[in-house]
Every structure is written in structure tokens, then in C-alpha cells.
Design an enzyme around this catalytic site. Structure first.
Site, PDB file in Angstrom:
ATOM      1  CE  LYS A  25      -3.510   1.883   3.196  1.00  0.00           C
ATOM      2  NZ  LYS A  25      -4.480   2.349   2.227  1.00  0.00           N
ATOM      3  CB  THR A  28      -3.236   6.779   3.238  1.00  0.00           C
ATOM      4  OG1 THR A  28      -4.449   6.713   3.978  1.00  0.00           O
ATOM      5  CG2 THR A  28      -2.400   7.942   3.723  1.00  0.00           C
ATOM      6  CD  GLU A  78      -5.975   4.102  -0.131  1.00  0.00           C
ATOM      7  OE1 GLU A  78      -5.709   3.257   0.736  1.00  0.00           O
ATOM      8  OE2 GLU A  78      -6.338   5.255   0.128  1.00  0.00           O
TER       9      GLU A  78
HETATM   10  C1  LIG Z   1      -8.654   8.775  11.910  1.00  0.00           C
HETATM   11  C2  LIG Z   1      -8.799   8.224  10.512  1.00  0.00           C
HETATM   12  O1  LIG Z   1      -9.650   8.628   9.770  1.00  0.00           O
HETATM   13  N1  LIG Z   1      -7.934   7.274  10.142  1.00  0.00           N
HETATM   14  C3  LIG Z   1      -7.849   6.654   8.914  1.00  0.00           C
HETATM   15  C4  LIG Z   1      -8.424   7.143   7.765  1.00  0.00           C
HETATM   16  C5  LIG Z   1      -8.234   6.436   6.599  1.00  0.00           C
HETATM   17  N2  LIG Z   1      -7.515   5.306   6.622  1.00  0.00           N
HETATM   18  C6  LIG Z   1      -7.292   4.574   5.374  1.00  0.00           C
HETATM   19  C7  LIG Z   1      -8.417   3.791   4.845  1.00  0.00           C
HETATM   20  C8  LIG Z   1      -8.066   3.747   3.349  1.00  0.00           C
HETATM   21  O2  LIG Z   1      -6.993   2.910   3.072  1.00  0.00           O
HETATM   22  C9  LIG Z   1      -7.557   5.099   3.123  1.00  0.00           C
HETATM   23  C10 LIG Z   1      -8.645   5.994   2.619  1.00  0.00           C
HETATM   24  O3  LIG Z   1      -8.973   7.003   3.459  1.00  0.00           O
HETATM   25  O4  LIG Z   1      -6.984   5.509   4.348  1.00  0.00           O
HETATM   26  C11 LIG Z   1      -6.961   4.838   7.765  1.00  0.00           C
HETATM   27  O5  LIG Z   1      -6.290   3.780   7.775  1.00  0.00           O
HETATM   28  N3  LIG Z   1      -7.128   5.529   8.905  1.00  0.00           N
END
Ligand SMILES: CC(=O)Nc1ccn([C@H]2C[C@H](O)[C@@H](CO)O2)c(=O)n1
Length: 108
Positions: A25, A28, A78
Site C-alpha cells: 500500500k 492513503t 491503496e
Molecule cells: C482517523 C482516521 O480517519 N484514520 C484513517 C483514515 C483512513 N484510513 C485509510 C483507509 C483507506 O486505506 C484510506 C482511505 O482514506 O486511508 C486509515 O487507515 N485511517
């Protein structure tokens, strides 16, 4: 005068951290509140749920993107199918249209 410092920590949902730690990955997608990472800086990855240290990543770029512009290329980076990624982002950020693609590399 307040001098903003680059963040040194990022959290991921625990179920996603093996993908980050394996290097599969490489991006993000976050909202504005989590967009203040600085290219060229090194960041500690922790789990969101237990705040456990996972690995380190180097921030490559932070680029603004609209929800409608999230595409198959982002999904591949991702390591999540697009048909799962977009609902996941909508679930996390129900009221946002503008996001930031944070690209990073795993520190060996
Ligand atoms: C606090 C919070 O929101 N933490 C997050 C937000 C997003 N992700 C990951 C999920 C997906 O892979 C991408 C898309 O937003 O980011 C995360 O792990 N933690």
C-alpha cells in the site's frame, strides 16, 4: 509567532497496517485535517485502535483530489478494490468532497 512543525506520526486502521508494512500500500487518502504531512519527512506509522508502532514511511507527496476523481489507479496504490475504497472513504468522511492523496515509501 507559532511555527507549524511537520507531523511525525500517522495512524492507520489496524487491518490495513500489514499492507503498509509490506510495502504493498503506497498511498492513503485523507481529509484536510490529516493532510499536513510534508514531502521529504519521515513518519512513524501506528495503529489507530491501540496506538501500536508498526513501521516508518517517507512522505513523497501530498496532492489534493476530489472524491469523484478517485480512480482505479488510486485503488491499486491503496491495495483496495475501487468498489470497496470509495464506500470506505465515504464511511470515514461522510461530509467531505475534497481529499488529499498522501504518497509514501516504506522505510526498509
Ligand atoms: C482517523 C482516521 O480517519 N484514520 C484513517 C483514515 C483512513 N484510513 C485509510 C483507509 C483507506 O486505506 C484510506 C482511505 O482514506 O486511508 C486509515 O487507515 N485511517
Amino acid at each position: 509567532m507559532t511555527v507549524n512543525q511537520a507531523p511525525t506520526k500517522i495512524t492507520f486502521f489496524e487491518w490495513l497496517t500489514p499492507l503498509v508494512a509490506s510495502g504493498k500500500k503506497t498511498i492513503t487518502i485523507r481529509d484536510e485535517s490529516e493532510s499536513h504531512y510534508v514531502p521529504g519527512t519521515r513518519v512513524d506509522v501506528h495503529t489507530l485502535e491501540k496506538d501500536e508502532y508498526v513501521c516508518q514511511i517517507d512522505i513523497v507527496s501530498v496532492e489534493k483530489i476530489g472524491f469523484d476523481d478517485i480512480n482505479e489507479e488510486h485503488a491499486a496504490q491503496e491495495f483496495i478494490p475501487l468498489e470497496e475504497l470509495k464506500p470506505l472513504i465515504r464511511e470515514i468522511y461522510p461530509n467531505d468532497e475534497d481529499f488529499y492523496v498522501i504518497t509514501y515509501t516504506l522505510v526498509a
